[in-house]
Design an enzyme around this catalytic site. Sequence first.
Site, PDB file in Angstrom:
ATOM      1  N   SER A 140       0.851  -1.188   0.000  1.00  0.00           N
ATOM      2  CA  SER A 140       0.000   0.000   0.000  1.00  0.00           C
ATOM      3  C   SER A 140       0.883   1.232   0.000  1.00  0.00           C
ATOM      4  O   SER A 140       1.998   1.205   0.549  1.00  0.00           O
ATOM      5  CB  SER A 140      -0.902   0.013   1.238  1.00  0.00           C
ATOM      6  OG  SER A 140      -1.568   1.260   1.362  1.00  0.00           O
ATOM      7  N   TYR A 153      -1.903  -0.953  10.805  1.00  0.00           N
ATOM      8  CA  TYR A 153      -2.034  -1.261   9.379  1.00  0.00           C
ATOM      9  C   TYR A 153      -0.831  -0.736   8.600  1.00  0.00           C
ATOM     10  O   TYR A 153      -0.243  -1.457   7.781  1.00  0.00           O
ATOM     11  CB  TYR A 153      -3.321  -0.650   8.835  1.00  0.00           C
ATOM     12  CG  TYR A 153      -3.505  -0.828   7.348  1.00  0.00           C
ATOM     13  CD1 TYR A 153      -3.781  -2.079   6.802  1.00  0.00           C
ATOM     14  CD2 TYR A 153      -3.397   0.257   6.480  1.00  0.00           C
ATOM     15  CE1 TYR A 153      -3.951  -2.245   5.432  1.00  0.00           C
ATOM     16  CE2 TYR A 153      -3.563   0.100   5.116  1.00  0.00           C
ATOM     17  CZ  TYR A 153      -3.843  -1.150   4.594  1.00  0.00           C
ATOM     18  OH  TYR A 153      -4.009  -1.303   3.240  1.00  0.00           O
TER      19      TYR A 153
END
Length: 255
Positions: A140, A153
Site C-alpha cells: 500500500s 495497518y
Amino acid sequence: MSGKLFGKCVVVTGAAQGIGMECARAYHREGARVAILDVSLEQGEQAAAAIGPETIFVHCDVASAASVEAARSAVLAVFGRVDALHNNAGIATPSKPLHETDEEEWDKLFQVNLKSVLWTTKHFYKDLKATKGPILNTASMVGLIGQPNHAAYVATKGALISLTKAMALDYATDGIRVNAICPAGVWTPMLRRWAAEQENEADITSYLDRIHPLGNCPEGDVIADAAAFLLSDSARFITGCILPVSGGAELGYRL
C-alpha cells in the site's frame, strides 16, 4: 485462448472480492488458470463462478499454516502445478493511533497482512522454484508515506515492502521474482468499510478523489492490469520493485 499468462496457474489470496477479485479476473482474461484462496466461503464460491472456467475457489485462512498447507494440496490436486503466487489477502481495521490499538487488534493485523506471507512462501516455495514462478505482494502507499490513525495497518504494509525486497534477493537465484504493488485509494468493500468508520464519512469520497492527480478514486481494475504485467514474462527482468499504482498520489495531493 491466449494472453500474457496463458496456461499458467496463478494462486491469489484474498480474492473473493475487491482488488483480489479484480486481479483474479485479469489473470483469467490473460489465459491463466486461477485458484482463489479466501476465508469467505460464500463470496469465494461466487467469485470463482463469476470469473469463469479454469477458476477454482479454495477455502483458506491465510493466517493459519495448516489451512495454507491444505489449500496448496487442493490447488495441486486440480491444476498440478503453481506458476505464480499473489499475496493479496489483508485487513485494514481498526482505524486508530498506536496507543489506542489493543494487542488483539495488532496481532490480527500482523497475522493476516504479514505472517500470511510466511505461510504461503513456506508452502508454495518448492512449486514456484520448479516453475520459476513470480510472487507478487499487495502492499500500500501508506507503507511508503504513512497515514494518520492507522498505525498497525501502516506497520504491516511498511514491513511487507521491506520483506518484498529481502525475498527478491533470497529467491533471485531460484528464478523467482518478487515484487510489490502499492495502491493508494481504490474503491473496494474494505475501503468502503473504512470510510464508514470515519467521523466525517460524507467527506471521504471527495477526499479520495482529490488525492489522485490523475483523476478520481479508481476501481480495482487499474491495480489488476499492473499486477498482470508484473506476473507475466513481460516483467521477466523486474524484481524487488515496489510499484505505486496510485495515480500519482505520492507526488502531492491536488488542492
